[in-house]
Design a protein around this motif. Structure first.
Motif, PDB file in Angstrom:
ATOM      1  N   ILE A   1       2.072  -3.529  11.912  1.00  0.00           N
ATOM      2  CA  ILE A   1       3.176  -4.498  11.913  1.00  0.00           C
ATOM      3  C   ILE A   1       3.862  -4.593  10.552  1.00  0.00           C
ATOM      4  CG2 ILE A   1       2.197  -5.857  13.792  1.00  0.00           C
ATOM      5  CD1 ILE A   1       1.198  -7.866  11.688  1.00  0.00           C
ATOM      6  N   ALA A   2       3.259  -4.030   9.513  1.00  0.00           N
ATOM      7  CA  ALA A   2       3.859  -4.090   8.175  1.00  0.00           C
ATOM      8  C   ALA A   2       5.130  -3.252   8.133  1.00  0.00           C
ATOM      9  CB  ALA A   2       2.873  -3.571   7.136  1.00  0.00           C
ATOM     10  N   PRO A   3       6.161  -3.725   7.436  1.00  0.00           N
ATOM     11  CA  PRO A   3       7.331  -2.868   7.203  1.00  0.00           C
ATOM     12  C   PRO A   3       6.881  -1.571   6.534  1.00  0.00           C
ATOM     13  CG  PRO A   3       7.748  -5.110   6.455  1.00  0.00           C
ATOM     14  CD  PRO A   3       6.288  -5.033   6.767  1.00  0.00           C
ATOM     15  N   THR A   4       7.334  -0.442   7.068  1.00  0.00           N
ATOM     16  CA  THR A   4       6.784   0.844   6.645  1.00  0.00           C
ATOM     17  C   THR A   4       7.885   1.811   6.222  1.00  0.00           C
ATOM     18  OG1 THR A   4       4.899   0.578   8.141  1.00  0.00           O
ATOM     19  CG2 THR A   4       5.368   2.807   7.360  1.00  0.00           C
ATOM     20  N   LEU A   5       7.686   2.405   5.058  1.00  0.00           N
ATOM     21  CA  LEU A   5       8.558   3.461   4.544  1.00  0.00           C
ATOM     22  C   LEU A   5       7.821   4.783   4.685  1.00  0.00           C
ATOM     23  CD1 LEU A   5      11.013   4.549   2.889  1.00  0.00           C
ATOM     24  CD2 LEU A   5       9.697   3.965   0.827  1.00  0.00           C
TER      25      LEU A   5
ATOM     26  N   PHE B   1       0.838  -1.196   0.000  1.00  0.00           N
ATOM     27  CA  PHE B   1       0.000   0.000   0.000  1.00  0.00           C
ATOM     28  C   PHE B   1       0.872   1.245   0.000  1.00  0.00           C
ATOM     29  CE2 PHE B   1      -2.576   3.420   1.560  1.00  0.00           C
ATOM     30  CZ  PHE B   1      -3.874   3.131   1.144  1.00  0.00           C
ATOM     31  N   VAL B   2       0.596   2.158  -0.932  1.00  0.00           N
ATOM     32  CA  VAL B   2       1.303   3.426  -1.018  1.00  0.00           C
ATOM     33  C   VAL B   2       0.266   4.544  -0.911  1.00  0.00           C
ATOM     34  CG1 VAL B   2       2.809   4.900  -2.406  1.00  0.00           C
ATOM     35  CG2 VAL B   2       3.058   2.402  -2.517  1.00  0.00           C
ATOM     36  N   GLY B   3       0.326   5.321   0.164  1.00  0.00           N
ATOM     37  CA  GLY B   3      -0.650   6.381   0.366  1.00  0.00           C
ATOM     38  C   GLY B   3       0.018   7.710   0.628  1.00  0.00           C
ATOM     39  N   LEU B   4      -0.470   8.750  -0.039  1.00  0.00           N
ATOM     40  CA  LEU B   4       0.073  10.091   0.122  1.00  0.00           C
ATOM     41  C   LEU B   4      -0.980  10.985   0.766  1.00  0.00           C
ATOM     42  CD1 LEU B   4       2.238  12.029  -2.431  1.00  0.00           C
ATOM     43  CD2 LEU B   4       0.403  13.196  -1.196  1.00  0.00           C
ATOM     44  N   SER B   5      -0.621  11.627   1.867  1.00  0.00           N
ATOM     45  CA  SER B   5      -1.509  12.564   2.564  1.00  0.00           C
ATOM     46  C   SER B   5      -2.826  11.882   2.901  1.00  0.00           C
ATOM     47  CB  SER B   5      -1.690  13.822   1.718  1.00  0.00           C
ATOM     48  OG  SER B   5      -2.343  14.833   2.457  1.00  0.00           O
TER      49      SER B   5
ATOM     50  N   ARG C   1      -5.013   3.358   8.748  1.00  0.00           N
ATOM     51  CA  ARG C   1      -6.185   2.638   9.249  1.00  0.00           C
ATOM     52  C   ARG C   1      -6.277   1.234   8.669  1.00  0.00           C
ATOM     53  NH1 ARG C   1      -6.932   7.976   9.543  1.00  0.00           N
ATOM     54  NH2 ARG C   1      -8.364   8.851  11.097  1.00  0.00           N
ATOM     55  N   LEU C   2      -6.041   1.113   7.363  1.00  0.00           N
ATOM     56  CA  LEU C   2      -6.126  -0.196   6.720  1.00  0.00           C
ATOM     57  C   LEU C   2      -5.082  -1.152   7.290  1.00  0.00           C
ATOM     58  CD1 LEU C   2      -7.579  -1.746   4.368  1.00  0.00           C
ATOM     59  CD2 LEU C   2      -5.585  -1.164   2.970  1.00  0.00           C
ATOM     60  N   ALA C   3      -3.853  -0.679   7.440  1.00  0.00           N
ATOM     61  CA  ALA C   3      -2.783  -1.542   7.939  1.00  0.00           C
ATOM     62  C   ALA C   3      -3.009  -1.958   9.386  1.00  0.00           C
ATOM     63  CB  ALA C   3      -1.435  -0.831   7.802  1.00  0.00           C
TER      64      ALA C   3
ATOM     65  N   LEU D   1       3.872  -1.029   3.742  1.00  0.00           N
ATOM     66  CA  LEU D   1       3.142   0.233   3.798  1.00  0.00           C
ATOM     67  C   LEU D   1       4.106   1.371   3.510  1.00  0.00           C
ATOM     68  CD1 LEU D   1       0.528   1.811   4.608  1.00  0.00           C
ATOM     69  CD2 LEU D   1       1.381   1.756   6.966  1.00  0.00           C
ATOM     70  N   THR D   2       3.742   2.215   2.559  1.00  0.00           N
ATOM     71  CA  THR D   2       4.507   3.430   2.286  1.00  0.00           C
ATOM     72  C   THR D   2       3.608   4.620   2.568  1.00  0.00           C
ATOM     73  OG1 THR D   2       5.872   2.351   0.588  1.00  0.00           O
ATOM     74  CG2 THR D   2       5.782   4.760   0.569  1.00  0.00           C
TER      75      THR D   2
END
Length: 269
Positions: free
Chosen positions: A207-211, A95-99, A107-109, A119-120
């Motif tokens: 818990i997802a690796p997050t950037l 998942f890549v979300g901006l703003s 919320r989804l993660a 997750l980004t």
């Protein structure tokens, strides 16, 4: 552009499909920021689609998604994304979300950890909007509702872009897209962002690796808010993009795509 229905609401999306010969390719889902659409990720989609199935969503009242009768808060948009994945029979995404897309991604993660592989979060925050900004956004939306986006361009663009990018070639294309957008639907979207609830209690459950990525000159969501996300999310890392404001996917597309590509490669399924 394809659409799907959730109740009485129509939601537009794009889907590149799996690359040739890679039917099991990982999926990257892109969720855009306020005043944009999935279009804001077109440089990233163009470069990643040979290795990944790339999906974008246009949130309610933005891009090619028409105005909805109700339900513009972040919880509703999170369910919209989950329903899109169900519609496309996609069990797991990067998942890549901006703003605004990041508000949804958090919320989804947190709520559906089995769905989010990585997750980004770009130029986003887990906090509510400051009262001063709420007032400013409401004033701008009121003027926009009556007069259109070109009337407030000089006030909107510096919020969304770094100073050096205000006259970038794609800005006129963006403004033309906004001019075609249903005003009442976009005002609802602006209000949903201004009035959003904080979600720090959810961010700590991710818990997802997050950037975490942010434009160094982001005026809408300053870098300290992104650094706060790194404090909240256990498995996270931080990257700041020089010369970019609140829209780095368009302001510094090559840098953003390179960073994203390297991150995704670490966790290829």
């Amino acid at each position: 552009m394809p659409t799907f229905r959730r109740g009485h609401t129509t939601i537009a999306y794009t889907d590149t499909g799996a690359p040739a010969g890679r039917e099991d390719a990982p999926v990257v889902l892109f969720a855009h920021g306020l005043l944009f659409s999935g279009w804001m990720f077109h440089p990233q989609v163009a470069r990643l689609r040979d290795r990944y199935r790339c999906v974008t969503i246009d949130f309610r009242g933005q891009g090619n998604s028409p105005r909805a009768l109700g339900g513009y808060d972040m919880d509703t948009l999170t369910v919209d994304v989950a329903e899109l994945l169900r519609h496309l029979q996609i069990p797991v995404v990067n998942f890549v979300g901006l703003s605004m897309g990041g508000f949804v991604g958090i919320r989804l993660a947190a709520r559906n950890p089995e769905t989010v592989h990585t997750l980004t979060l770009m130029d986003t925050a887990a906090t509510a909007e400051e009262p001063a900004n709420r007032r400013k956004y409401r004033t701008l939306s009121a003027v926009y509702r009556v007069a259109g986006i070109r009337t407030v361009r000089s006030r909107v663009a510096p919020i969304m872009l770094a100073d050096g990018n205000l006259d970038a070639p794609w800005v006129d294309e963006w403004m033309a897209m906004l001019e075609r957008t249903d005003r009442a639907g976009l005002v609802k979207a602006i209000e949903s962002v201004a009035d959003r609830d904080p979600c720090e209690d959810e961010a700590i459950r991710i818990i997802a690796p997050t950037l975490v990525v942010v434009g160094a000159e982001d005026a809408a969501t300053p870098p300290e808010k992104s650094r706060r996300l790194v404090e909240l999310i256990a498995d996270s890392r931080y990257c700041e993009i020089p010369g970019a404001g609140h829209s780095p996917t368009l302001e510094r597309p090559d840098e953003v795509t390179g960073i994203l590509e390297a991150f995704l490669s670490e966790y290829d399924m």
